[in-house]
Design an enzyme around this catalytic site. Sequence first.
Site, PDB file in Angstrom:
ATOM      1  N   HIS A   1       7.952  -4.834  13.717  1.00 45.29           N
ATOM      2  CA  HIS A   1       9.316  -4.476  12.956  1.00 45.29           C
ATOM      3  C   HIS A   1       9.378  -6.074  12.776  1.00 45.29           C
ATOM      4  O   HIS A   1       9.361  -7.407  13.477  1.00 45.29           O
ATOM      5  CB  HIS A   1      10.804  -4.360  13.884  1.00 45.29           C
ATOM      6  CG  HIS A   1      10.319  -2.379  14.167  1.00 45.29           C
ATOM      7  ND1 HIS A   1      10.578  -1.142  14.524  1.00 45.29           N
ATOM      8  CD2 HIS A   1       8.768  -1.894  13.860  1.00 45.29           C
ATOM      9  CE1 HIS A   1      10.016   0.431  14.713  1.00 45.29           C
ATOM     10  NE2 HIS A   1       8.821  -0.402  14.426  1.00 45.29           N
TER      11      HIS A   1
ATOM     12  N   GLU B   1      12.448  -7.880  12.077  1.00 45.90           N
ATOM     13  CA  GLU B   1      13.347  -8.545  12.872  1.00 45.90           C
ATOM     14  C   GLU B   1      12.607  -8.730  14.211  1.00 45.90           C
ATOM     15  O   GLU B   1      13.084 -10.118  14.478  1.00 45.90           O
ATOM     16  CB  GLU B   1      14.582  -7.260  13.634  1.00 45.90           C
ATOM     17  CG  GLU B   1      15.609  -6.337  12.441  1.00 45.90           C
ATOM     18  CD  GLU B   1      15.060  -5.447  12.489  1.00 45.90           C
ATOM     19  OE1 GLU B   1      15.912  -4.112  12.156  1.00 45.90           O
ATOM     20  OE2 GLU B   1      13.703  -4.454  12.187  1.00 45.90           O
TER      21      GLU B   1
ATOM     22  N   CYS C   1      16.373  -0.093  14.635  1.00 44.11           N
ATOM     23  CA  CYS C   1      15.804   0.557  15.392  1.00 44.11           C
ATOM     24  C   CYS C   1      16.456   0.893  16.974  1.00 44.11           C
ATOM     25  O   CYS C   1      16.515  -0.161  17.490  1.00 44.11           O
ATOM     26  CB  CYS C   1      14.809   1.424  15.539  1.00 44.11           C
ATOM     27  SG  CYS C   1      13.456  -0.361  16.051  1.00 44.11           S
TER      28      CYS C   1
ATOM     29  N   ALA D   1      -1.832  13.200 -16.759  1.00 44.95           N
ATOM     30  CA  ALA D   1      -2.743  12.467 -18.197  1.00 44.95           C
ATOM     31  C   ALA D   1      -2.549  13.370 -19.172  1.00 44.95           C
ATOM     32  O   ALA D   1      -3.155  14.516 -19.442  1.00 44.95           O
ATOM     33  CB  ALA D   1      -3.881  11.469 -17.628  1.00 44.95           C
TER      34      ALA D   1
ATOM     35  N   ARG E   1      -2.987   5.577  -5.648  1.00 50.23           N
ATOM     36  CA  ARG E   1      -3.555   6.535  -4.581  1.00 50.23           C
ATOM     37  C   ARG E   1      -3.752   5.490  -3.069  1.00 50.23           C
ATOM     38  O   ARG E   1      -3.212   5.711  -2.352  1.00 50.23           O
ATOM     39  CB  ARG E   1      -5.046   6.353  -4.709  1.00 50.23           C
ATOM     40  CG  ARG E   1      -5.463   7.400  -6.147  1.00 50.23           C
ATOM     41  CD  ARG E   1      -6.713   7.352  -6.285  1.00 50.23           C
ATOM     42  NE  ARG E   1      -7.223   8.603  -7.111  1.00 50.23           N
ATOM     43  CZ  ARG E   1      -8.168   8.561  -7.482  1.00 50.23           C
ATOM     44  NH1 ARG E   1      -9.629   8.527  -6.955  1.00 50.23           N
ATOM     45  NH2 ARG E   1      -9.183   9.541  -8.416  1.00 50.23           N
TER      46      ARG E   1
ATOM     47  N   THR F   1      -9.479  21.555 -10.312  1.00 49.74           N
ATOM     48  CA  THR F   1      -9.949  19.913 -10.687  1.00 49.74           C
ATOM     49  C   THR F   1     -11.180  20.157  -9.831  1.00 49.74           C
ATOM     50  O   THR F   1     -12.476  19.396 -10.313  1.00 49.74           O
ATOM     51  CB  THR F   1      -8.681  18.950 -10.836  1.00 49.74           C
ATOM     52  OG1 THR F   1      -7.983  19.450 -11.226  1.00 49.74           O
ATOM     53  CG2 THR F   1      -9.400  17.553  -9.872  1.00 49.74           C
TER      54      THR F   1
END
Length: 360
Positions: free
Chosen positions: A52, A54, A76, A155, A185, A197
């Site tokens: 992480h 930190e 955390c 689009a 993506r 599609t």
Amino acid sequence: MDEQTDDHHMRRALELARRAPFTSPNPKVGCVLVRDGDILGEGHHAEAGRSHAEIVALSAAGEARGATAYVTLEPCTHHGRTPPCAAALVEAGLARVVVAMQDPDPRVAGRGLEQLGQAGIEVFTGILEEEARALNRTYVHHRLTGRPFVSLKLALSLDGRLAAPDGSARWITGPAARRATHRRRMEADAVVVGSGTALADDPALTVRDVNAVRQPARVLVDSRGRTPASARLFGNGDVVVVTTDASSHEAQTGWKEAGAEVVVVPGLAEGVDLAAMLDVLGQRGWLELYVEGGGRLATSLLRGDLVDRLDIHHGPVVLGRGGPEIGEVDVNTMDDALSWRLLSTESVDGDVLLSYERER
């Protein structure tokens, strides 16, 4: 507390956090360690499973006793694939921790701030909180709802058509817009298309036109088993087909033999129960779905108020009457209309990209 200094160092922490292209299921986090005006160390979380922010900053500093840590998200307290960060900051002997926002994850949710305070560390929160929330909007959404953040890409022609009257849609927008789509993506956990599609365009749904550091999973929404297992999206990588009991055993077997995972959810009159689909996919820890169509799937998501972000690419063409467009979304008056907030406007080599976020 010097607000100007705190803002300066927190902006640097946010800059570091943005360096990571993909950290799901973890948030993007940056950290800067400062003592007597000098930067001792800095770091960001690069990807899930790695240290992480930190811990990276502490390692770079070597010794940070008496320093101030600027962190874009509450440290955390739980031990997952890496050790907890709040304890590491306490052990390092920091005098002060400045946090942009509290972590909405129920495993943290203020416990990190409390642990730091109980150790005698001065804790300040809310520095550039709005920017920090925007950076991790998909993470915050998932932790609050259990569902992935849904980004819908459209689009459109200048007159709002998805395709010409004969159904052809290549290419409403130009190469630069397609590269922008490929970048998006890469940032999402999965790319989603409907069977319409898949049948019309036979897309691969891979990242190709930019330097691909990863490939997203692919999700096919096909309630009736119309898409053949020979479709291009069935190939290398993770593929999930979300369907209903209306699809045949033969279709489901074909998908599985092509390497896909088949998930059966309840069906509605218009097809897959999309809310149920989001619940199931959210259980995987996926933070964002990038939906690329088609018109029927887009309409269903909008009608169900399941879209969190709209990326609308307007190409400089007029297609006139008869071309497909977004269908009925159950809006009869302006009071019924869904409200969106403009995030950005970008000119992309003759096309225009408008990005909106749903106001809830």
